[in-house]
Design an enzyme around this catalytic site. Structure first.
Site, PDB file in Angstrom:
ATOM      1  CG  ASP A 140      -4.804   0.155   1.120  1.00 21.64           C
ATOM      2  OD1 ASP A 140      -3.684  -0.208   0.715  1.00 21.64           O
ATOM      3  OD2 ASP A 140      -5.006   0.561   2.279  1.00 21.64           O
ATOM      4  CG  HIS A 201      -1.143   1.778   1.657  1.00 23.60           C
ATOM      5  ND1 HIS A 201      -1.035   0.416   1.747  1.00 23.60           N
ATOM      6  CD2 HIS A 201      -0.619   2.268   2.799  1.00 23.60           C
ATOM      7  CE1 HIS A 201      -0.458   0.105   2.917  1.00 23.60           C
ATOM      8  NE2 HIS A 201      -0.190   1.203   3.562  1.00 23.60           N
ATOM      9  CD  GLU A 265       1.685   0.954   6.812  1.00 21.16           C
ATOM     10  OE1 GLU A 265       2.024   0.212   7.734  1.00 21.16           O
ATOM     11  OE2 GLU A 265       0.653   0.744   6.125  1.00 21.16           O
TER      12      GLU A 265
HETATM   13  C1  ACM Z   1      -2.184   2.570   9.042  1.00 22.97           C
HETATM   14  O1  ACM Z   1      -2.589   1.762   9.877  1.00 22.97           O
HETATM   15  N1  ACM Z   1      -1.317   2.183   8.115  1.00 22.97           N
HETATM   16  C2  ACM Z   1      -2.619   3.926   9.037  1.00 22.97           C
END
Ligand code: ACM
Ligand code: ZN
Length: 705
Positions: A140, A201, A265
């Site tokens: 991440d 991410h 995201e």
């Molecule tokens: C997430 O909670 N961004 C998958």
């Protein structure tokens, strides 16, 4: 035995997840040192139950379990362990099998690292409750946690994060450790699904190899929560070469079918400006249409390429539901987290889905009671009951005959606001048990009233292992506050998010115990008091203790507004963790219109570059109250002073959901207010995301101008 008696007995057998069928007979089997030869676990391929199913028969003279798979026998053993009480196993006949094939839990070592030992403990406990998939979120923005031999900087650079306060958060798993965990899980019939996040991410990887991003700028693993807009560049062939190399090393470690590529995201702003990304968009003929923008199509292109890379290695791609944007790749499995709609859309189109909707109870990082009494968290609200009552098969799928595309459900245990092992356990348990029951038990056998009594035994089993868990903390209906004030007399009302045996309290400053006074009705006070209060469970354990002060006070006199003057503010540049750190700071006046402006003296930047100018700000002004009475103050500012006295001190706490609300009795008229606001990052929280108001009875304070 009458069927009623059998029913009562069955409810006394506190098995989680509740078996599909269980008949309770009279009597019990006594375990004794030579009883092994009376206990039979038999693998029988002709056993007609679904895979992982088993039968278990306990009579006074023997125990017999039959299953067609080793997994089934393992689950029979786990049921037997739960049935055993003081060396005796009640006589039962159980026929049991799972409702869903995917009974998942997720771990996030990227934000706060979990040791191998901690992961094994989770696997051990959750497999005992028949969960069978561990989704390992390995990469991440805040950390890259898996050794990749071809790219050593991923762990040399990407696994180390230097926080705002100078502390270091680091850790990664060597390939040997990964293999060890995967094998440990396999022995417990848990499949481990790796997640390598792309295209968003990914800041920790980009910190190690800046050429992976569009701008190729130097960055650090992110020290704040939330998504930076520096992401992988899908216009560059190096990105796919890198991902393919990483996939090669990862698939060698994880024998399971599924490979999670994230996909959630991903901010696409850099792609809009990047010549390589735009060239790719052109070359691939990616055009905006009703299914998405050209950049969303580019994300879809990247996921499709990943799907091919994985398919060549015999793996199936899973991604978060954003992989639907710009068109889903042909064989993808969708993990539906932003509600169920992504999962429904994918299943209607014939794709497998895993349901893990965040706001419907599957995100166990959500707060599980009043945020004023629970530890700081990401927010939202998921009680044990809410987690339990979630059902992963939406009516729309049943109506259309597509329910079989729901492989199962999963709880996600993100760890942004999880600052210790025991806190992680507190967030996970007992809510994960609720998820385990939904995942295994036939829908018609689920029953909240039964579960909430059975869960006590599972919690006692955690106590035996020294594992922490949540017990509801007494809270005040309508909003909790630990610092109450009154003029003549007052009452204190308490409740809990689910029934407990009793709420117990003391008034003499001592810690409450199981035999302390029991709360039965609102407590009345005519004098100042300190109440220590906790919930008591059926088995005698107490929740976290709350200390509530009730201060009898004369109204603080109002002041002449002219003496206070209008709103003024000052700023000092520097890195300050607490107000005390500003003692030698140099302050210069700044102009603000309202307190909220204290958080806009520098622009919000989600990437926090090295050039970030952190600061302290303070402001002074006056406000009026319409009547003499009790007022409750709340603020995410670092300090709030009213009439020259410190009323809220958030100290070095993560500045979310202030736990320091305070009541005062104020005389009608004007009063002075002074606040301190620090732009900093504590516990991963960028304080510029706060709105540094002072709330009075939940409304913004009205400053006199
Ligand atoms: C997430 O909670 N961004 C998958
Ligand atoms: Zn690019």
């Amino acid at each position: 035995m009458t069927s009623l008696a059998a029913l009562i007995l069955a409810s006394l057998l506190q098995v989680i997840p509740a078996p599909a069928q269980m008949q309770v007979r009279g009597g019990s089997f006594k375990l004794a040192p030579p009883s092994e030869d009376k206990i039979e676990f038999r693998l029988d391929p002709s056993c007609p139950l679904p895979a992982e199913g088993y039968t278990l028969e306990v009579t006074r003279s023997r125990v017999k379990a039959v299953a067609s798979t080793e997994a089934g026998l393992f689950y029979a053993r786990k049921t037997l362990e739960q049935l055993e009480e003081n060396g005796r196993i009640p006589c039962v006949k159980i026929t049991d099998y799972p409702r869903f094939a995917w009974r998942g839990f997720h771990i996030d070592p990227c934000r706060h690292f979990l040791s191998v030992e901690e992961i094994k403990q989770q696997i051990d406990i959750l497999s005992s409750y028949k969960m069978n998939v561990m989704h390992w979120h390995l990469t991440d923005d805040q950390g890259w946690r898996i050794e990749i031999k071809k790219y050593p900087r991923l762990t040399e650079v990407g696994a180390i994060r230097t926080e705002f306060d100078g502390s270091v958060e680091k850790g990664y798993y060597t390939q040997e450790e990964i293999a060890d965990v995967v094998a440990y899980a396999a022995e417990r019939f848990v499949t481990v699904v790796p997640e390598i996040e792309m295209p968003g991410h990914a800041l920790a990887a980009i910190a190690a190899y800046p050429a992976l991003s569009c701008t190729k700028e130097t960055v650090h693993p992110q020290i704040t929560w939330g998504s930076p807009d520096i992401v992988f560049c899908p216009g560059s062939e190096f990105t796919f070469k890198f991902l393919e190399d990483v996939v090669d090393e990862v698939v060698a470690l994880f024998p399971g079918t599924y490979f999670h590529v994230g996909g959630d995201e991903c901010l696409k702003t850099k792609w809009e400006q990047c010549p390589d990304c735009q060239a790719r968009i052109k070359a691939e003929g990616l055009v905006a249409d009703k299914d998405g923008t050209a950049e969303e199509k580019l994300q879809s292109y990247a996921i499709r390429r990943m799907e091919k890379i994985l398919a060549q290695r015999g793996r199936k791609l899973i991604g978060w539901d954003e992989i639907l944007e710009g068109g889903l790749s042909p064989n993808a499995t969708v993990m539906s987290w932003r509600g169920e709609s992504g999962g429904i859309k994918a299943a209607l189109a014939g794709h497998d889905v895993i349901m893990t909707p965040s706001k419907a109870g599957m995100y166990l990082d959500h707060v599980q009671g009043d945020p004023k009494v629970e530890p700081v968290s990401i927010g939202n609200y998921t009680t044990l009951e809410k987690a339990y009552k979630y059902d992963p098969v939406p009516e729309e799928l049943t109506k259309n005959g597509k329910e079989h595309f729901v492989l199962g459900l999963q709880c996600n245990n993100w760890s942004e606001y999880v600052y210790s092992v025991s806190h992680r356990q507190y967030m996970l348990f007992p809510r994960a048990f609720a998820v385990a029951e939904t995942a295994w038990t036939p829908k018609e056998k689920k029953d909240w009233e039964s579960f909430r009594t059975r869960v006590d035994k599972a919690c006692q089993a955690l106590d035996k292992r020294g594992v922490n868990y949540h017990i509801p903390i007494p809270e005040q209906p309508g909003g909790s506050c630990d610092r109450l004030a009154f003029q003549e007399e007052t009452t204190l009302e308490l409740t809990t998010t689910r029934p407990v045996k009793a709420v117990v309290y003391t008034l003499d400053g001592s810690e409450p115990t199981a035999s302390s006074a029991r709360y039965t009705a609102p407590l009345r006070f005519a004098e100042s008091a300190v109440v220590k209060v906790a919930s008591l469970t059926s088995y005698g354990k107490l929740s976290t203790v709350r200390t509530i002060s009730l201060t009898k006070m004369a109204p603080w006199p109002s002041v002449t507004p002219d003496l206070i003057g209008g709103l003024t503010a000052e700023r000092a540049d520097g890195r300050f963790c607490t107000v005390a750190d500003t003692k030698d700071a140099t302050w210069t006046p700044v102009k603000i219109e309202r307190l909220r402006d204290l958080a806009t003296l520098e622009p919000f930047n989600r990437n926090l570059p090295d050039s970030t100018r952190f600061y302290a700000a303070r402001a002074k002004g006056a406000f009026k109250v319409p009547e003499t009475g009790v007022y409750r103050f709340s603020s995410d500012c670092d300090e709030v002073w009213i009439d020259g006295r410190l009323v809220i001190d958030n100290g070095a706490a993560v500045k979310r959901f202030s736990h320091q609300d305070s009541e005062l009795v104020l005389e009608k008229g004007a009063h002075s207010v002074q606040v301190y606001f620090l732009y900093n990052v504590l516990g991963g929280w960028n304080s510029l995301r706060n709105k540094p108001d002072v709330l009075i009875n939940n409304n913004k304070i009205n400053l006199i101008h």
